[in-house]
Design an enzyme around this catalytic site. Structure first.
Site, PDB file in Angstrom:
ATOM      1  N   TYR A  14       0.827  -1.208   0.000  1.00 51.11           N
ATOM      2  CA  TYR A  14       0.000   0.000   0.000  1.00 51.11           C
ATOM      3  C   TYR A  14       0.859   1.255   0.000  1.00 51.11           C
ATOM      4  CZ  TYR A  14      -4.267  -2.576   0.992  1.00 51.11           C
ATOM      5  OH  TYR A  14      -5.342  -3.411   0.900  1.00 51.11           O
ATOM      6  N   ALA A 163      -2.789   8.477   3.780  1.00 55.61           N
ATOM      7  CA  ALA A 163      -4.015   7.847   4.259  1.00 55.61           C
ATOM      8  C   ALA A 163      -4.595   7.079   3.078  1.00 55.61           C
ATOM      9  CB  ALA A 163      -4.982   8.904   4.765  1.00 55.61           C
ATOM     10  N   CYS A 275      -2.089   1.155  10.597  1.00 51.21           N
ATOM     11  CA  CYS A 275      -1.073   1.960  11.292  1.00 51.21           C
ATOM     12  C   CYS A 275      -1.388   2.376  12.718  1.00 51.21           C
ATOM     13  CB  CYS A 275      -0.776   3.207  10.465  1.00 51.21           C
ATOM     14  SG  CYS A 275       0.228   2.841   9.028  1.00 51.21           S
ATOM     15  N   LYS A 278      -0.920  -0.250  15.603  1.00 40.31           N
ATOM     16  CA  LYS A 278       0.461  -0.740  15.596  1.00 40.31           C
ATOM     17  C   LYS A 278       1.429   0.354  16.074  1.00 40.31           C
ATOM     18  CE  LYS A 278       2.751  -0.698  11.847  1.00 40.31           C
ATOM     19  NZ  LYS A 278       3.293  -0.833  10.501  1.00 40.31           N
TER      20      LYS A 278
HETATM   21  C1  UDX Z   1       4.194  -1.356   5.199  1.00 40.26           C
HETATM   22  C2  UDX Z   1       4.259  -1.302   6.711  1.00 40.26           C
HETATM   23  O1  UDX Z   1       3.219  -2.101   7.229  1.00 40.26           O
HETATM   24  C3  UDX Z   1       4.132   0.084   7.240  1.00 40.26           C
HETATM   25  O2  UDX Z   1       4.428   0.102   8.613  1.00 40.26           O
HETATM   26  C4  UDX Z   1       5.096   0.971   6.591  1.00 40.26           C
HETATM   27  O3  UDX Z   1       4.879   2.294   6.982  1.00 40.26           O
HETATM   28  C5  UDX Z   1       5.122   0.805   5.097  1.00 40.26           C
HETATM   29  O4  UDX Z   1       5.176  -0.551   4.690  1.00 40.26           O
HETATM   30  P1  UDX Z   1       2.168  -1.519   3.573  1.00 40.26           P
HETATM   31  O5  UDX Z   1       2.792  -1.056   2.309  1.00 40.26           O
HETATM   32  O6  UDX Z   1       0.754  -1.150   3.828  1.00 40.26           O
HETATM   33  O7  UDX Z   1       2.913  -0.926   4.799  1.00 40.26           O
HETATM   34  O8  UDX Z   1       2.394  -3.069   3.766  1.00 40.26           O
HETATM   35  P2  UDX Z   1       2.048  -4.233   2.784  1.00 40.26           P
HETATM   36  O9  UDX Z   1       0.936  -3.840   1.887  1.00 40.26           O
HETATM   37  O10 UDX Z   1       1.957  -5.472   3.618  1.00 40.26           O
HETATM   38  O11 UDX Z   1       3.341  -4.317   1.844  1.00 40.26           O
HETATM   39  C6  UDX Z   1       4.565  -4.815   2.200  1.00 40.26           C
HETATM   40  C7  UDX Z   1       5.120  -5.617   1.028  1.00 40.26           C
HETATM   41  O12 UDX Z   1       6.457  -6.007   1.294  1.00 40.26           O
HETATM   42  C8  UDX Z   1       4.356  -6.904   0.710  1.00 40.26           C
HETATM   43  O13 UDX Z   1       3.887  -6.883  -0.615  1.00 40.26           O
HETATM   44  C9  UDX Z   1       5.399  -8.005   0.930  1.00 40.26           C
HETATM   45  O14 UDX Z   1       5.251  -9.093   0.034  1.00 40.26           O
HETATM   46  C10 UDX Z   1       6.685  -7.257   0.704  1.00 40.26           C
HETATM   47  N1  UDX Z   1       7.844  -7.901   1.329  1.00 40.26           N
HETATM   48  C11 UDX Z   1       7.826  -8.271   2.619  1.00 40.26           C
HETATM   49  C12 UDX Z   1       8.989  -8.112   0.556  1.00 40.26           C
HETATM   50  O15 UDX Z   1       9.014  -7.801  -0.633  1.00 40.26           O
HETATM   51  N2  UDX Z   1      10.084  -8.688   1.148  1.00 40.26           N
HETATM   52  C13 UDX Z   1      10.071  -9.105   2.441  1.00 40.26           C
HETATM   53  O16 UDX Z   1      11.063  -9.642   2.925  1.00 40.26           O
HETATM   54  C14 UDX Z   1       8.902  -8.874   3.206  1.00 40.26           C
HETATM   55  C1  UDX Z   2      -3.549   6.892   8.810  1.00 39.37           C
HETATM   56  C2  UDX Z   2      -2.994   8.329   8.812  1.00 39.37           C
HETATM   57  O1  UDX Z   2      -4.053   9.260   8.521  1.00 39.37           O
HETATM   58  C3  UDX Z   2      -1.867   8.467   7.809  1.00 39.37           C
HETATM   59  O2  UDX Z   2      -1.305   9.765   7.876  1.00 39.37           O
HETATM   60  C4  UDX Z   2      -0.800   7.412   8.144  1.00 39.37           C
HETATM   61  O3  UDX Z   2       0.286   7.497   7.266  1.00 39.37           O
HETATM   62  C5  UDX Z   2      -1.412   6.028   8.115  1.00 39.37           C
HETATM   63  O4  UDX Z   2      -2.508   5.964   9.038  1.00 39.37           O
HETATM   64  P1  UDX Z   2      -5.243   5.543   7.305  1.00 39.37           P
HETATM   65  O5  UDX Z   2      -5.048   4.433   8.280  1.00 39.37           O
HETATM   66  O6  UDX Z   2      -5.218   5.239   5.863  1.00 39.37           O
HETATM   67  O7  UDX Z   2      -4.168   6.671   7.549  1.00 39.37           O
HETATM   68  O8  UDX Z   2      -6.686   6.156   7.575  1.00 39.37           O
HETATM   69  P2  UDX Z   2      -7.311   7.415   8.307  1.00 39.37           P
HETATM   70  O9  UDX Z   2      -8.062   8.172   7.314  1.00 39.37           O
HETATM   71  O10 UDX Z   2      -6.350   8.147   9.125  1.00 39.37           O
HETATM   72  O11 UDX Z   2      -8.387   6.706   9.238  1.00 39.37           O
HETATM   73  C6  UDX Z   2      -8.012   5.791  10.269  1.00 39.37           C
HETATM   74  C7  UDX Z   2      -9.223   5.275  10.990  1.00 39.37           C
HETATM   75  O12 UDX Z   2      -9.820   6.302  11.766  1.00 39.37           O
HETATM   76  C8  UDX Z   2     -10.335   4.762  10.061  1.00 39.37           C
HETATM   77  O13 UDX Z   2     -10.886   3.569  10.602  1.00 39.37           O
HETATM   78  C9  UDX Z   2     -11.339   5.876  10.071  1.00 39.37           C
HETATM   79  O14 UDX Z   2     -12.640   5.459   9.772  1.00 39.37           O
HETATM   80  C10 UDX Z   2     -11.213   6.367  11.499  1.00 39.37           C
HETATM   81  N1  UDX Z   2     -11.665   7.755  11.705  1.00 39.37           N
HETATM   82  C11 UDX Z   2     -11.054   8.780  11.055  1.00 39.37           C
HETATM   83  C12 UDX Z   2     -12.686   8.005  12.605  1.00 39.37           C
HETATM   84  O15 UDX Z   2     -13.246   7.086  13.209  1.00 39.37           O
HETATM   85  N2  UDX Z   2     -13.074   9.312  12.805  1.00 39.37           N
HETATM   86  C13 UDX Z   2     -12.480  10.362  12.177  1.00 39.37           C
HETATM   87  O16 UDX Z   2     -12.892  11.512  12.419  1.00 39.37           O
HETATM   88  C14 UDX Z   2     -11.446  10.087  11.265  1.00 39.37           C
END
Ligand code: UDX
Ligand code: UDX
Length: 458
Positions: A14, A163, A275, A278
């Site tokens: 992501y 986000a 996020c 965690k």
């Molecule tokens: C991840 C982390 O969860 C987050 O804390 C950080 O800020 C950004 O990276 P995200 O991109 O959402 O966030 O994770 P995910 O969608 O699970 O992607 C990680 C990718 O890394 C997966 O596609 C996985 O296959 C890959 N990966 C993992 C590798 O290519 N090599 C590895 O050894 C482990």
């Molecule tokens: C968050 C941070 O916003 C981003 O900056 C960081 O890099 C990753 O984590 P994200 O998890 O994609 O992003 O979603 P976000 O829009 O922040 O919402 C998080 C959770 O809070 C969701 O479940 C959302 O529905 C909830 N939320 C958000 C509320 O319940 N009320 C609000 O007013 C805003």
């Protein structure tokens, strides 16, 4: 074509996927390669069916893919030719051993560091993109510096603030980019290389440079503050339900104070996403490991309040539905952790549904994007769960609807038609306060908003 620089990103998730796509779009003179160990994921990145749904992402990928943006599983080649390596592998909460349930599991990061050493034969800048506990860079620096090839690896922290659902917009016009480095001459020079990337499209004042530790900690703190606001407003929603106060009126009135600000004050069934939880757990773990008990306890309450809010939502359903939901059909509107994404990580829907399953309810889930993930999340416990893309079908024959995700799609449904197809008395629990409660009440529903007076026909 020869490129000015080779940028590699390890982890096509992501974070890595969208970030690199935008860098490729804005820096046509750089070659951007994204590698991942997951073959399917890479195949999807190379297809019309991208592995993640983000508004605007497809256009960006299509305009750069095959020109200066490449997705591959060839980690070895990627590392070899890279000048700058972003590491964006996942860092889930540890599920075993010391710090289980709290600390980050850094095994993928460490494995990646060893791969970088193995396949490198020239100096490189290594950029931490994954959220990591503070001072991880130091440990990683030691691993990388332990290489026997005399290669210099400069470590930079560049946390992401994306986000989901607005990732492309956040990348193109984010509030700030943070670049942390060691204050040494070579560290500052490396930071400058990363500044140059973002300066292709962001004004200089949005690019903040700090020391490594401030950068790492800022990411955790930003997410902790955001989550704290939600827990704060959610705690008040419970109080509103006991009094005549209305949570939407309070959010509005409080948010009008420019010192507080209006954003992130929507009461909800709870926050989810990969996020928030965690990162707070990480913060708590770090504080505790430095002996700062009060600091750790303070932040831990943000999570506890979120758990309470999820539990409270189900308890309310039970209580209002005459203390039993056994064998009743309950339609859950929304499974994604928020609208406009198919992501379900830490979604409040998971806990809500698990609790309803324990109460022996029959669940029907509808969600425009998240049903595939819902099936994975509930695998093994979903014998009484059905998955319906059509919300009318999900609601048919049910006794209650619980709104868990704030999809726009749910706001414009024909609720008269839904009501007519449901068992009576029909209940609706709006865990996001997105529906027109008065209208639903007039149709005949017993309506339970969040943090507001309920509207019932009893
Ligand atoms: C991840 C982390 O969860 C987050 O804390 C950080 O800020 C950004 O990276 P995200 O991109 O959402 O966030 O994770 P995910 O969608 O699970 O992607 C990680 C990718 O890394 C997966 O596609 C996985 O296959 C890959 N990966 C993992 C590798 O290519 N090599 C590895 O050894 C482990
Ligand atoms: C968050 C941070 O916003 C981003 O900056 C960081 O890099 C990753 O984590 P994200 O998890 O994609 O992003 O979603 P976000 O829009 O922040 O919402 C998080 C959770 O809070 C969701 O479940 C959302 O529905 C909830 N939320 C958000 C509320 O319940 N009320 C609000 O007013 C805003």
């Amino acid at each position: 074509m020869t490129f000015k620089k080779n940028i590699l990103c390890i982890g096509a998730g992501y974070v890595g996927g969208p970030t690199m796509s935008v860098i490729a779009l804005k820096c046509p003179e750089y070659k951007v390669t994204v590698v991942d160990i997951n073959k399917n994921r890479i195949a999807q990145w190379n297809s019309d069916n991208l592995p993640i749904y983000e508004p605007g992402l497809r256009d960006v990928v299509e305009s750069c893919r095959g020109k200066n943006l490449f997705f591959t599983t060839d980690v070895q080649m990627g590392i070899k030719e890279a000048d700058i390596i972003f590491v964006s592998v996942n860092t889930p909460t540890k599920t075993f051993g010391e710090g289980a349930g709290m600390a980050s599991d850094l095994q993928y990061w460490e494995k990646t560091a060893h791969e970088i050493i193995e396949y490198s034969d020239n100096d490189k800048i290594i950029v931490e993109k994954s959220t990591l506990p503070v001072r991880t860079a130091e440990a990683l620096g030691r691993i990388l510096k332990s290489n026997e090839k005399n290669i210099n690896f400069e470590i930079i922290s560049n946390p992401e603030f994306l986000a989901e659902g607005t990732a492309i917009k956040d990348l193109l016009e984010g509030d700030r980019v943070l670049i942390g480095s060691q204050g040494t001459e070579s560290g500052l020079k490396a930071a400058d290389e990363i500044v140059k990337i973002y300066a292709h499209w962001l004004p200089k004042e949005k690019i903040i440079t700090t020391n490594l530790w401030s950068s790492e900690l800022s990411k955790l703190v930003a997410n902790a503050f955001l989550a704290q606001r939600i827990s704060s407003i959610n705690s008040i929603s419970a109080l509103c339900e006991k009094t005549d106060a209305d949570i939407s009126e309070i959010s509005y009135a409080v948010g009008k104070d420019t010192r507080i600000g209006a954003k992130f004050l929507n009461a909800s069934v709870g926050f989810g996403g990969s996020c928030f939880k965690k990162d707070i757990l990480n913060l708590v773990y770090i504080a505790r490991s430095y002996g700062l008990k009060e600091v750790a306890d303070y932040w831990e309450m943000v999570i506890k309040m979120n758990d309470y809010q999820e539990t409270r939502f189900v308890s309310k359903m039970l209580k209002e539905m005459f203390n039993t939901v056994a064998d009743k059909k309950i339609a859950i509107f929304g499974f994604a952790f928020k609208a406009n994404t198919g992501d379900t990580r830490e979604s409040p829907a998971i806990e809500v549904i698990k609790k309803l399953i324990e109460e022996r309810a029959n669940i029907s889930i509808t969600d425009p994007k998240a049903l595939d993930n819902a099936k994975i999340d509930l695998a093994g416990i979903d014998s009484n769960v059905s998955y319906e893309i059509d919300p009318y079908e999900a609601a048919r024959g049910s006794s209650a609807i619980g709104v868990v995700t704030e999809w726009d799609e749910f706001k414009i449904l024909d609720y008269q038609r839904i009501y007519d197809s449901m068992k009576k008395p029909a209940f609706i629990f709006d865990g996001r306060n997105i529906l027109d409660h008065k209208e639903l009440f007039d149709i005949g529903f017993n309506v339970y908003p969040l943090g507001k007076a309920s509207l019932t026909h009893f």
